[in-house]
Design an enzyme around this catalytic site. Structure first.
Site: not given
Length: 361
Positions: A40, A123, A141
């Site tokens: 991520e 996020y 996102d």
DNA sequence: AATCCGGGGCC
DNA sequence: GGCCCAGGATT
């Protein structure tokens, strides 16, 4: 607002699409929060194809929180070299050490604790919590903004507090709490593969009959943004100094681009300057002292290097010196063969490519 | 709220 | 040349 059957229907359609069309990505083969975390962070503002090789190399070298925490920041930056947004690497390293020290080396499983880690915002916390433990936090996102702004023809600018709040609440209403992981991955893959920024595949889109932007014929007007990116010009003059088999570097440490990376001695000027103008500056004497460099070669001339918010025009001079002035003591002196051990910017890498090319000719 | 932080790919 | 990408921190 309470969730309705209609909301769940959208999630179901997304997940059905996802089951048939999902991308095969390595971080989807695991529920290890550490690996999901790494993926991520790499993927923040970064396309999957650009991040894939970095992910493999990074996991191979730092397979656990422990391994990452035990490494030096320098080595972590070396593995991040060329990827950009280097604070991601520094924060990753700092958070790994924090986890070793304060979480018993176990990646935390509470949303609030995850969110409190350096480099992790709403996020990324939602992504880790949902992918690793199926916790019902919605990801918001760029894909989510695009897909939902089009589907509901929402024109609140997404780069405002009001817009962020609206889209978060919408995403929170649309998520299927019992299938959070797959729902979140589904929206993002759908945005990346079908509801794309340009040339979206509306003709084959399963939501075409529901999409208000499609009905309005202005799909490309979404999502709405308030700000335009503006850019400034900078002028970098680098000196690749050769003193026998030695050369000199410095580490960028100010709040500026490439913090933590290494570079050659640099003079930044307010405008484009040639070597004669450069050599008359106080900064020039601050690097070379009272000696004059020999064999001056301009390897890169006004090389344009475009970043998000600035354009750099770079000159790279390769110069030879016969004796070392004490002015050079403030730099890191290394053997030229050791250069590969240091994390450098793409721009410096481009210089080395050009140098190798000119050698070949 | 506005600005900064990289690099690459697309049209 | 402008826009966007599995955003976040700083001011």
């Amino acid at each position: 607002m309470k969730q309705t059957d209609k909301d769940i229907e959208i999630s179901t359609m997304l997940v059905d699409w996802y089951k048939e069309n999902q991308r095969d990505l390595p971080w989807r083969q695991t529920t290890d929060p550490y690996k999901i975390w790494i993926s991520e962070i790499i993927l923040q503002q970064t396309r999957v194809v650009q991040g894939l090789d970095y992910y493999y190399r990074f996991i191979d070298r730092f397979p656990t929180v422990d391994a990452l925490a035990a490494a030096s920041e320098e080595e972590v930056l070396k593995y991040w070299q060329g990827l950009g947004y280097y604070s991601r690497a520094r924060n990753l390293h700092a958070s790994a050490q924090y986890i070793m020290l304060h979480c018993g080396g176990i990646f935390p499983s509470s949303y609030e604790t995850i969110l409190s880690l350096k480099g992790i915002g709403e996020y990324t916390a939602a992504a880790i919590a949902s992918f690793a433990w199926n916790m019902p936090y919605p990801v918001v996102d760029g894909n989510v903004y695009r897909v939902f702004s089009r589907l509901f023809a929402l024109d609140t600018p997404i780069d405002t507090g009001k817009g962020k709040k609206e889209f978060y609440e919408l995403a929170n209403m649309l998520i299927n709490p019992s299938n959070a992981s797959m729902h979140n991955q589904a929206v993002m893959d759908f945005g990346a593969l079908v509801c794309t920024p340009q040339a979206p595949s509306c003709t084959s889109c399963p939501f075409q009959h529901k999409c208000l932007a499609f009905a309005g014929g202005n799909v490309l007007d979404y999502p709405v943004k308030q700000h335009k990116t503006k850019s400034r010009n900078r002028y970098f003059n680098y000196f690749h100094i050769e003193w026998n088999d030695r050369t000199f570097l410095s580490r960028r440490d100010k709040s500026d681009i490439w913090k933590g990376l290494y570079e050659f001695p640099l003079i930044e000027t307010g405008q484009s300057v040639n070597f004669t103008e450069l050599s008359s500056l106080p900064d020039f004497k601050a690097i070379f002292g009272f000696q004059t460099p020999l064999d001056i070669m301009l390897v890169l001339n006004e090389k344009k290097h475009v970043l998000s918010h600035q354009v750099i025009y770079a000159n790279f001079y390769k110069v030879r010196i016969s004796n070392k002035d004490s002015a050079l003591d403030k730099f890191i002196e290394i053997n030229s063969s050791e250069l590969d051990n240091y994390a450098i910017s793409r721009l410096t890498h481009i210089y080395f490519d050009k140098l190798a090319e000119s050698f070949a000719n």
